[in-house]
Scaffold this active site. Structure first.
Site, PDB file in Angstrom:
ATOM      1  N   HIS A 124       0.868  -1.180   0.000  1.00 54.88           N
ATOM      2  CA  HIS A 124       0.000   0.000   0.000  1.00 54.88           C
ATOM      3  C   HIS A 124       0.907   1.233   0.000  1.00 54.88           C
ATOM      4  CE1 HIS A 124      -2.682   3.010   1.905  1.00 54.88           C
ATOM      5  NE2 HIS A 124      -3.694   2.249   1.516  1.00 54.88           N
ATOM      6  N   ASP A 201       3.409  -4.536   8.092  1.00 56.82           N
ATOM      7  CA  ASP A 201       2.188  -3.733   7.971  1.00 56.82           C
ATOM      8  C   ASP A 201       1.015  -4.688   8.186  1.00 56.82           C
ATOM      9  OD1 ASP A 201      -0.099  -2.499   7.085  1.00 56.82           O
ATOM     10  OD2 ASP A 201       0.772  -1.693   5.243  1.00 56.82           O
ATOM     11  N   GLN A 204      -4.159  -5.018   7.075  1.00 51.93           N
ATOM     12  CA  GLN A 204      -5.163  -5.911   6.485  1.00 51.93           C
ATOM     13  C   GLN A 204      -5.182  -7.291   7.135  1.00 51.93           C
ATOM     14  OE1 GLN A 204      -7.515  -5.163   4.432  1.00 51.93           O
ATOM     15  NE2 GLN A 204      -6.820  -3.120   3.835  1.00 51.93           N
ATOM     16  N   LYS A 227     -10.011  -0.567  10.714  1.00 52.44           N
ATOM     17  CA  LYS A 227     -10.138  -1.767   9.878  1.00 52.44           C
ATOM     18  C   LYS A 227     -10.439  -2.998  10.733  1.00 52.44           C
ATOM     19  CE  LYS A 227      -6.932  -0.043   6.381  1.00 52.44           C
ATOM     20  NZ  LYS A 227      -7.700   0.269   5.177  1.00 52.44           N
ATOM     21  N   CYS A 365      -4.769   2.504  -3.675  1.00 53.07           N
ATOM     22  CA  CYS A 365      -3.516   3.016  -3.079  1.00 53.07           C
ATOM     23  C   CYS A 365      -2.380   1.999  -3.220  1.00 53.07           C
ATOM     24  CB  CYS A 365      -3.708   3.389  -1.615  1.00 53.07           C
ATOM     25  SG  CYS A 365      -4.805   4.763  -1.392  1.00 53.07           S
TER      26      CYS A 365
HETATM   27  N1  PMP Z   1      -1.459  -0.656   4.663  1.00 52.47           N
HETATM   28  C1  PMP Z   1      -2.429  -1.380   4.097  1.00 52.47           C
HETATM   29  C2  PMP Z   1      -2.103  -2.768   3.614  1.00 52.47           C
HETATM   30  C3  PMP Z   1      -3.712  -0.853   3.980  1.00 52.47           C
HETATM   31  O1  PMP Z   1      -4.672  -1.584   3.417  1.00 52.47           O
HETATM   32  C4  PMP Z   1      -3.977   0.447   4.471  1.00 52.47           C
HETATM   33  C5  PMP Z   1      -5.349   1.062   4.358  1.00 52.47           C
HETATM   34  N2  PMP Z   1      -6.026   0.814   3.169  1.00 52.47           N
HETATM   35  C6  PMP Z   1      -2.927   1.157   5.060  1.00 52.47           C
HETATM   36  C7  PMP Z   1      -1.692   0.583   5.140  1.00 52.47           C
HETATM   37  C8  PMP Z   1      -3.131   2.530   5.612  1.00 52.47           C
HETATM   38  O2  PMP Z   1      -3.987   2.485   6.710  1.00 52.47           O
HETATM   39  P1  PMP Z   1      -4.570   3.814   7.355  1.00 52.47           P
HETATM   40  O3  PMP Z   1      -5.161   4.619   6.236  1.00 52.47           O
HETATM   41  O4  PMP Z   1      -5.596   3.324   8.317  1.00 52.47           O
HETATM   42  O5  PMP Z   1      -3.457   4.515   8.015  1.00 52.47           O
END
Ligand code: PMP
Length: 407
Positions: A124, A201, A204, A227, A365
């Site tokens: 991401h 990270d 997910q 999430k 993203c």
């Molecule tokens: N890493 C991953 C794999 C994600 O899916 C996301 C959110 N879509 C993020 C980081 C960023 O998370 P946040 O916007 O809650 O900071």
């Protein structure tokens, strides 16, 4: 699917009981953010009804009570992810802030010109851009581990890319586009055999798989409350104490300070060293309720049910001869990205939305990943434990409609 009490669970989620465009809402955008059960909503309103106060410095009753819940929740997170100490749990805004914190502070301490940071092509943007910026600032290089066509990480390539110059590996546990569950334990063990620390990270993964810091042995782990059924604006950075001790503060001011004098400042100890300014106390109350909710359902039960939904949806999608699923790794969470023939995902998304179904369309993203597949966008359906097989059937009906209109 009979043994999982999905109807009862759905009663806990008020937002699901509404119609959009005259149809019952079907929410398949859980990878972007999950819905909140009443238990979480009540915890937040309860905080404002009885406990609202700034924490830590007050001697009065409300401040003490709010501080107690805040610090109890830190211990709860410690237990939830099996961290060795609550000093290793830092409350942040979410995964993005957690990664930015590590990129900035770890970078200042450990990264020199010519060094390398290793990430993967399926990250991401939140696990790409902070490293890209840090590497730019420090004259270091960012390297991308490739993937196979089915969305699995190329482990052979990974092993060949770990070098003397590698100073950190940062990898997603689960891809938000492909649903791939990466073999993070193996990745960590390999990096550690060269003395290289690893950030995972977990944005997910944590709501589907949980997280065990003792088992994974990663050096940093990041996740977002929103999430995993908690509110937005609250998240966690886990870091091994030895690293959190060694790296400098990220932001300054507030509880992260011990003493300020005109000629300098001393910083507070862990975990406060990384929590500058008034924290998101209501978010912590919500996170507390969300963890209890998830633990009550049981992560094993959640995983089993969500797997059944994933398998059902994958089988149903495979009945269409012109649907291409992007991400067919053996180990997946309940995320399916797909393309319907040559129909643009945005066009498909608009029709699916009019059927009352929330899916996400776009690059999610993860632009470098979509470039890897040479596609501009996908339709993504991501499932949570409150979704049902009947809802999946409705998605198939919506896809048939999309094909009729555009096909
Ligand atoms: N890493 C991953 C794999 C994600 O899916 C996301 C959110 N879509 C993020 C980081 C960023 O998370 P946040 O916007 O809650 O900071």
């Amino acid at each position: 699917m009979a043994s999982f009490p999905v109807d009862k669970i759905r009663d806990d989620f008020p937002i699901l009981h509404q119609t959009v465009y005259g149809r019952p809402l079907i929410y398949f955008d859980n990878a972007a953010s999950t819905q909140k059960p009443v238990q979480v909503i009540r915890a937040i309103s309860g905080y404002y009804e009885t406990d609202n106060c700034n924490i830590h410095r007050g001697v009065h009753f409300l401040s003490q009570r709010a501080t107690e819940t805040y610090e109890e929740t830190r211990k709860m997170v410690q237990r939830f992810i099996h961290a060795a100490s609550s000093n290793e749990i830092i409350f942040t805004k979410g995964t993005t802030e957690s990664i930015n914190l590590v990129a900035s502070s770890f970078g200042k301490q450990y990264i020199s010109p010519g060094d390398e940071v290793l990430i993967s092509i399926m990250e991401h943007h939140a696990n790409i851009v902070p490293w890209q910026q840090m590497c730019l600032e420090r004259g270091a290089r960012l390297q991308f581990i490739p993937i196979h066509d089915n969305g699995e990480l190329n482990m052979e390539a990974y092993r060949s890319m770990v070098k003397e110059k590698t100073k950190l590996v940062a990898i997603t546990h689960v891809s938000n586009v492909l649903g791939t569950i990466n073999p993070v334990k193996e990745i960590i063990a390999y990096a550690h055999s060269f003395g290289i620390p690893v950030l995972v990270d977990g944005a997910q993964s944590v709501s589907h798989l949980g997280a065990d810091m003792q088992d994974l042995d990663c050096d940093f782990f990041c996740f977002s409350g929103h999430k995993m059924y908690a509110p937005m604006g609250i998240g966690v950075l886990y870091g091994k104490e030895k690293f959190l001790e060694a790296i400098p503060p990220y932001q300054t001011g507030g509880e992260m300070i011990k003493e300020v004098h005109t000629d300098g400042t001393t910083f507070n100890e862990l975990p406060f060293k990384f929590e500058a300014g008034t924290p998101n106390v209501e978010g912590v109350y919500g996170l507390n309720a969300a963890i209890r909710y998830v633990e009550n359902l049981g992560l094993e039960n959640i995983r089993k049910y969500e797997n059944e939904i994933l398998e059902y949806a994958t089988a149903k999608l495979s009945e269409f001869d012109d649907i291409r699923i992007i991400g067919t790794a053996k180990e997946k969470t309940s995320v399916i990205s797909f393309l319907i023939g040559t129909i643009h995902p945005y066009d498909a998304g608009v029709i699916i939305d009019k059927m009352g179904i929330a899916v996400r369309t776009g690059h999610h993203c993860a632009m470098p990943l979509l470039e890897r597949y040479r596609i501009p966008a996908t339709v993504r359906a991501s499932f949570a434990f409150y979704n049902t097989a009947e809802e999946v059937d409705s998605l198939m009906e919506a896809i048939r409609k999309v094909k009729k209109i555009f096909g």
